[in-house]
Write an enzyme that holds these catalytic residues in place. Structure first.
Site: not given
Ligand code: F6R
Length: 607
Positions: A2, A71, A97-98, A480, A484, A487, A503, A602
């Protein structure tokens, strides 16, 4: 997860708090709330715009207040569960937050003592506990300290009361808290973004810290000591860096920043002509690093995939055996760690709880603890013994783009740093560092192909599934690329080693199942081409990411997106940028808000 923000000073609090919350919106956004002394509590599901509408023109003259973006972790994201939470008498207000792990038992015992709870949240137990302490001894600070002693879990807290309207008590355990120091005003937030406009002077709290903040003072203490020293730092990011800069989405802005981000990651860290990397953050452990015989990289999501690229780089150049572990699995399998093991956490936010806990486990077992972190002053940055900052600036888009690229750049520097201290020749070091220095220009070239990438996404806009394949350095790229796309577009995508097709996954291939094949001109080119042919002969459409000048690939693949030629080990940086743009265009074509994919936030500060 949050966002928290508080103000106490000599100005009207409402506009400052609302603006601050809007800058924090990327951190968590299913509901929002605010408390100001003469105004009371206003809460709403949704984001800051909703809250602003609710507050409307009922301008408040209050000069302090606490605000929150939620969140959800406990209880639905609705108005009742939104923060702040109050006690029975509406005199104590708490923002959190937590996660409080023992909230059920606390709630039960408080309810037995007559407390009436209105929400399903873990947070509400905190305001009622403070009320309970205040009954015994009417000392606000001591009531908070007594309460904190009973909590188990993580928190970044903002607490205020009607009896002390200009005093805000904040506390940190596992969730970040930063205090901004102004003239006649002070700020508290979960990260520096909403504070930067007002002051660059900040104090980062550590776990176990509690701070009592008024307009003209702040005192940091612990649960046992009444005062401890926490020096302030000057944070140079400005607010403009955290705004969209003219692009429709932060994601695009941040992809476009990649050349600059690479420059920032390399700045002052290469000695041209000698093939050496100079990493100030690792100097203090340089001697210890010489005796390291095993490196474990931990991270989550894209940071984990950066680690996989790092594995190839550090084993190839650094000459150290490397393992890469999902941080969320690491400590559950009782890892065997010797004093000659180094554990390196990769994290943009520096707050990902699984990564942090993996690091703590490694520390308990005596490993050397290192970090590659973007967020200066974050928990992982503080808890590691040494490390290298990304200097990628704030990343607002939920999907990691520029920060992920800078992680690979920093891991390349670490590979060079370790390698030149071992067996890597000056010649190879010079070649690799020259290749690193040319990256910003090469990425700029890739960025000019955004329209060509968009045109390809339009062709495949109805596909429901995508496969991403690659070998060697391009294997983590495939993983990756698929992440991307998933998500930001909510379309199914799977990353696979190209050599693994026979396989199992080949069974899925038909004319409706497109594959993105990452096939630069590298040492496994021929083998990857064979894997692509396995797909095309089964009528599977193939979009290839290939090296400029490769005309052969046009005869095999349906579509080709080109990257410039570079050192084999650095091709992931160029091809990942292509795949980020692919995901961006594919998702925005569907009208999706790529900056805030549904169900995601994030900074993942829960396990
Ligand atoms: C994908 C993404 C997440 C972060 C993951 C780790 O686009 O952003 O998979 O890479 O949550 O986050 P950090 O790097 O902040 O530990």
């Amino acid at each position: 997860m949050c966002g928290i923000f508080a103000y106490t000073g000599d100005k009207k609090a409402a506009p400052i708090l609302l603006e601050g919350l809007s800058l924090l919106e990327y951190r968590g956004y299913d509901s929002a709330g605010i408390y100001m002394p003469d105004f009371g509590v206003v809460k709403t599901p949704g984001a800051v715009a909703e809250l602003t509408k609710r507050i409307g023109d009922t301008a408040s003259d209050a000069q302090s207040g606490i605000a929150h973006l939620r969140w959800a972790t406990h209880g639905e994201p609705n108005e009742v569960n939104a923060h702040p939470h109050a006690d029975c008498n509406n005199t104590v207000f708490v923002i959190h937050n937590g996660i409080i792990e023992n909230f059920r038992e606390l709630r039960e015992s408080l309810e037995k003592r007559g407390h009436k709870f209105v929400s399903e949240t873990d947070t509400e137990a905190i305001s009622h506990l403070i009320e309970e302490f205040l009954k015994k001894d009417n000392d606000f600070e001591e009531a908070v300290i007594g309460t904190l002693q009973l909590l188990r879990g993580t928190y970044g807290l903002l607490i205020t009361s009607t009896k002390h309207p200009n005093t805000i008590i904040t506390a940190r355990m596992g969730s970040p808290v930063v205090i901004g120091l102004g003239e006649g005003e002070n700020f508290i937030a979960s990260d520096p973004t909403p504070i930067l406009k007002h002051t660059k002077k900040m104090v980062f709290l550590s776990d176990g810290d509690v701070a009592i903040v008024t307009p003209t003072s702040h005192r940091v203490r612990t649960l046992t000591e009444r005062e401890i020293a926490r020096p302030s730092e000057t944070i140079e990011w400005d607010v403009a860096e955290a705004s969209r800069g003219g692009y429709e989405h932060f994601m695009m802005k941040e992809i476009m920043e990649t050349p600059e981000v690479i420059e920032n990651a390399l700045r002052g860290r290469l000695i041209p002509g000698e093939g050496l990397a100079k990493l100030g953050g690792l100097e203090s452990v340089k001697e210890r690093l010489k005796s390291i015989d095993r490196l474990i990289i931990v991270g989550c999501g894209s940071a984990y995939y950066s680690g996989l690229v790092g594995e190839y780089l550090i084993e190839g150049f650094g000459g150290i055996p490397v393992e890469v572990e999902l941080a969320s699995e690491f400590r559950y399998r009782k890892p065997i760690i010797s004093p000659n093991t180094a554990v390196l956490a990769v994290s943009q936010s520096g707050e990902t709880l699984d990564t942090l806990e993996a690091l703590r486990e490694a520390k308990r077992q005596g490993a050397l603890i290192l970090g590659v972190v973007n967020a200066v002053g974050s928990t992982i940055a503080r808890e590691t013994e040494a490390g290298v900052y990304n200097h990628a600036g704030p990343e607002i888009g939920v999907a990691s783009t520029k920060a992920m690229i800078s992680q690979i750049v920093v891991l390349s520097l670490i590979a060079l740093f370790l390698g030149r201290d071992r067996n890597l020749s000056e010649k190879t070091g010079v070649e690799f560092s020259d290749a690193l220095r040319s990256l910003p220009e090469l990425v700029s070239k890739v960025l000019t192909t955004t329209d060509a990438i968009k045109a390809v996404t339009e062709k495949y806009k109805n596909a429901r599934d995508f496969l991403y394949i690659g070998r060697k350095f391009s294997f983590p790229v495939a993983l990756e690329g698929a992440l991307k796309l998933k998500e930001v577009s909510y379309v199914h995508a799977e990353g696979y080693g190209a050599g693994e097709m026979k396989h199992g996954p080949l069974a899925m291939i038909d004319e409706h199942f497109p594959t993105l094949a990452i096939v630069p001109n590298d040492s496994v080119y021929e083998k990857t081409i064979s894997n692509i042919i396995e797909i095309t002969t089964r009528k599977g459409p193939v979009i290839a990411i290939a090296t400029e000048g490769d005309t052969e690939i046009t005869k095999i693949a349906n579509d080709v997106l080109y990257i410039p030629k570079t050192h084999e080990a650095l091709t992931p940086i160029l091809s990942i940028v292509v795949l980020q743009l692919f995901a961006y265009h594919f998702a925005t074509e569907k009208g999706l808000n790529v900056d805030r994919p549904r169900n995601l936030a994030k900074s993942v500060t829960v396990e």
